[in-house]
Write an enzyme that holds these catalytic residues in place. Structure first.
Site, PDB file in Angstrom:
ATOM      1  N   ASP A 211      23.493  15.327 -32.352  1.00 51.81           N
ATOM      2  CA  ASP A 211      24.761  14.756 -32.845  1.00 51.81           C
ATOM      3  C   ASP A 211      24.434  13.464 -33.591  1.00 51.81           C
ATOM      4  O   ASP A 211      23.323  13.331 -34.097  1.00 51.81           O
ATOM      5  CB  ASP A 211      25.751  14.561 -31.690  1.00 51.81           C
ATOM      6  CG  ASP A 211      27.201  14.623 -32.164  1.00 51.81           C
ATOM      7  OD1 ASP A 211      27.556  13.839 -33.055  1.00 51.81           O
ATOM      8  OD2 ASP A 211      27.975  15.465 -31.664  1.00 51.81           O
ATOM      9  N   HIS A 234      23.638  14.162 -36.826  1.00 51.67           N
ATOM     10  CA  HIS A 234      24.816  14.013 -37.668  1.00 51.67           C
ATOM     11  C   HIS A 234      24.784  12.689 -38.425  1.00 51.67           C
ATOM     12  O   HIS A 234      25.799  12.240 -38.929  1.00 51.67           O
ATOM     13  CB  HIS A 234      26.101  14.131 -36.848  1.00 51.67           C
ATOM     14  CG  HIS A 234      26.317  15.497 -36.249  1.00 51.67           C
ATOM     15  ND1 HIS A 234      27.453  15.842 -35.575  1.00 51.67           N
ATOM     16  CD2 HIS A 234      25.528  16.599 -36.237  1.00 51.67           C
ATOM     17  CE1 HIS A 234      27.365  17.104 -35.174  1.00 51.67           C
ATOM     18  NE2 HIS A 234      26.193  17.576 -35.553  1.00 51.67           N
TER      19      HIS A 234
END
Ligand SMILES: *[C@@H]1O[C@H](CO)[C@@H](O)[C@H](O)[C@H]1NC(C)=O
Ligand SMILES: *[C@@H]1O[C@H](CO)[C@@H](O)[C@H](O)[C@H]1NC(C)=O
Ligand SMILES: *[C@@H]1O[C@H](CO)[C@@H](O)[C@H](O)[C@H]1NC(C)=O
Ligand SMILES: *[C@@H]1O[C@H](CO)[C@@H](O)[C@H](O)[C@H]1NC(C)=O
Ligand SMILES: *[C@@H]1O[C@H](CO)[C@@H](O)[C@H](O)[C@H]1NC(C)=O
Ligand SMILES: *[C@@H]1O[C@H](CO)[C@@H](O)[C@H](O)[C@H]1NC(C)=O
Ligand SMILES: *[C@@H]1O[C@H](CO)[C@@H](O)[C@H](O)[C@H]1NC(C)=O
Ligand SMILES: *[C@@H]1O[C@H](CO)[C@@H](O)[C@H](O)[C@H]1NC(C)=O
Ligand SMILES: *[C@@H]1O[C@H](CO)[C@@H](O)[C@H](O)[C@H]1NC(C)=O
Ligand SMILES: *[C@@H]1O[C@H](CO)[C@@H](O)[C@H](O)[C@H]1NC(C)=O
Ligand SMILES: *[C@@H]1O[C@H](CO)[C@@H](O)[C@H](O)[C@H]1NC(C)=O
Length: 395
Positions: A211, A234
């Site tokens: 993430d 991310h």
């Protein structure tokens, strides 16, 4: 300001090294209580190399002073989902929970050792239970003058680091790795989240996770991120902000520089909510510079209509203003997931983004997608790469 705060951490630590010393060894059962007592009693706690502490109870180490955890071995959280589901500490913010809260003043964690969250059982369980509450590996809570360095953090069930109400915090030479050994993904394993925190530095670290690499959540101010190598993540993210009605979010004075990103969903990102029933805030003075991205879905992105349908966003623009944002020297190869689009600056109507500057943008066209395209909405861009964004709808 930064070097001074680091020197303060080091000096105040040196001044207290001459307190008691404790060395921990594995007991064969839960080593949590012994670890807690050692940190209470001693200013210098050593976990020797080859020692793997078995932590099977939550660690509340708040409000301590002048502590050095010399972690040469491993702190491993026992993978007992039923136990942790009801025994981790919880925070109202995003309903997060954690194994370990560490707080107080003058804290040092180093030594070359590891903190292991035993994440695989959690990745497996989460794959069939989306409401499973998974603990954060390490939460600095109300911590001031902290240095965490030379530590390998592995397999966190959830975020790796949560800096919650912290001040003058430095992380450096941290290796983060969460790798699922099967098809169940290591979701939400953010490297760092800062929240209600001021003066936080994250540098010289390698992150391999599932993430955000680093995310600046509400009320993150004076944050410096540099020399990171993020893989499979991310990216570096401001937000999301302005989500909750009645809550005002501030993110101000953030500099992220010299970041390498590979196989990422986003590179440099700012996201703020819009819609009829959301919060408000301000994002000001954010600099992303010297980003080198490989296989990035969205190398550069502002989304001020986050999770909001365009027509709804037009009717209910974001109340989170975005000002003084500079992107300088962002280069690399987009993945093509967004077709030919390589950069996207989408703001709410009514001039809610101000002074957005883009310089030295060098993004390749994704393979097989034709020439690169750039998206913009309700924004006036300046800087030597402004011409890429010259077709905005300025309603
Ligand atoms: C860790 O401690 C728990 C609680 O005492 C125990 O159930 C578990 O088997 C221990 N794990 C290891 C690897 O020793
Ligand atoms: C941690 O312990 C302190 C007392 O030392 C207590 O005041 C605090 O509520 C505890 N925190 C949590 C989250 O349980
Ligand atoms: C937190 O949990 C409550 C109760 O389960 C839920 O209503 C709320 O939406 C959750 N908040 C977030 C941010 O997930
Ligand atoms: C899923 O996780 C939630 C929260 O931890 C728990 O209450 C629930 O019992 C779990 N559901 C299943 C089917 O295990
Ligand atoms: C982090 O990774 C680097 C490169 O693999 C290695 O040299 C270093 O020893 C690692 N540090 C820790 C604390 O594991
Ligand atoms: C980087 O991330 C990709 C995609 O998640 C993964 O396949 C690869 O093994 C990772 N590389 C390293 C060096 O960990
Ligand atoms: C952020 O700080 C402002 C003051 O600068 C305060 O009004 C607001 O409530 C804070 N928001 C959060 C989420 O803590
Ligand atoms: C912007 O933030 C940086 C730190 O990220 C700081 O050094 C600089 O002084 C700030 N500039 C303004 C005008 O506030
Ligand atoms: C941002 O940086 C500027 C310049 O150093 C400073 O005046 C301002 O107070 C900072 N903002 C916050 C919220 O700390
Ligand atoms: C762009 O600049 C023009 C001229 O200054 C101004 O009228 C317009 O409102 C600006 N649009 C946005 C979205 O900021
Ligand atoms: C802007 O729009 C014009 C007319 O639609 C088009 O010819 C041009 O290629 C566009 N420029 C960019 C940078 O997308």
């Amino acid at each position: 300001m930064r070097p001074i705060s680091l020197i303060c951490v080091v000096l105040s630590y040196v001044a207290y090294t001459y307190g008691g010393s404790c060395t921990l060894r594995r007991s064969g059962e839960d080593d949590g209580p012994a670890f807690l007592s050692a940190v209470k009693a001693c200013s210098h706690v050593t976990i020797p190399k080859d020692t793997i502490l078995n932590i099977s109870s939550p660690l509340n180490m708040t409000n301590v002073k002048n502590k050095h955890i010399d972690l040469r071995g491993t702190i491993k959280f026992n993978p007992d989902i039923d136990f942790w589901s009801t025994n981790s500490f919880s925070f109202p913010f995003q309903n997060e929970t954690t194994f370990w809260i560490f707080g107080g003043t003058n804290l040092l964690v180093n030594g070359g050792g590891a903190i292991d969250g035993s994440g695989q059982v959690w990745y497996d369980a989460f794959a069939t239970n989306a409401s499973l509450v998974r603990p954060i590996l390490l939460t600095l809570f109300q911590a001031e003058n902290v240095l965490v360095e030379d530590i390998h953090m592995m397999n966190s069930p959830q975020w790796f680091n949560f800096v919650n109400e912290g001040k003058h915090v430095v992380f450096q030479s941290i290796n983060i790795s969460s790798v699922s050994t099967n098809a169940n993904r290591n979701k939400n394993t953010d490297g760092w989240n800062t929240y209600r925190s001021n003066d936080v530095t994250i540098k010289n670290s390698v992150i391999n996770n599932g993430d955000d690499c680093v995310a600046f959540k509400p009320n993150s101010t004076n944050i410096f991120v540099t020399e990171l190598n993020c893989n499979g993540s991310h990216g570096i993210s401001v937000g999301s902000l302005g989500q909750f009605p009645g809550v005002f979010d501030v993110v101000e004075n953030v500099t992220a520089s010299h970041v390498r990103l590979s196989n990422v969903e986003n590179g440099a990102r700012i996201k703020a909510w819009a819609g009829p029933n959301v919060g408000s805030g301000i994002v000001r003075n954010i600099t992303f510079k010297h980003f080198s991205e490989t296989n990035s879905d969205n190398p550069l992105i502002i989304d001020q209509c986050y999770m909001t349908d365009p027509t709804v966003c037009a009717e209910f623009p974001s109340n989170t203003l975005i000002q003084d944002v500079t992107f300088t020297d962002i280069s690399g190869t987009p993945s093509g997931l967004e077709g030919s689009v390589v950069a996207s600056l989408k703001c709410s109507p009514d001039a809610r983004c101000e002074n957005i500057v883009v310089n030295n943008l060098k993004l390749m066209a994704p393979a097989n997608e034709g020439p690169a395209t750039y998206v913009c909405q309700n924004v006036n861009v300046t800087g030597n790469a402004a011409h890429f964004f010259n077709n905005c709808t300025t309603t």
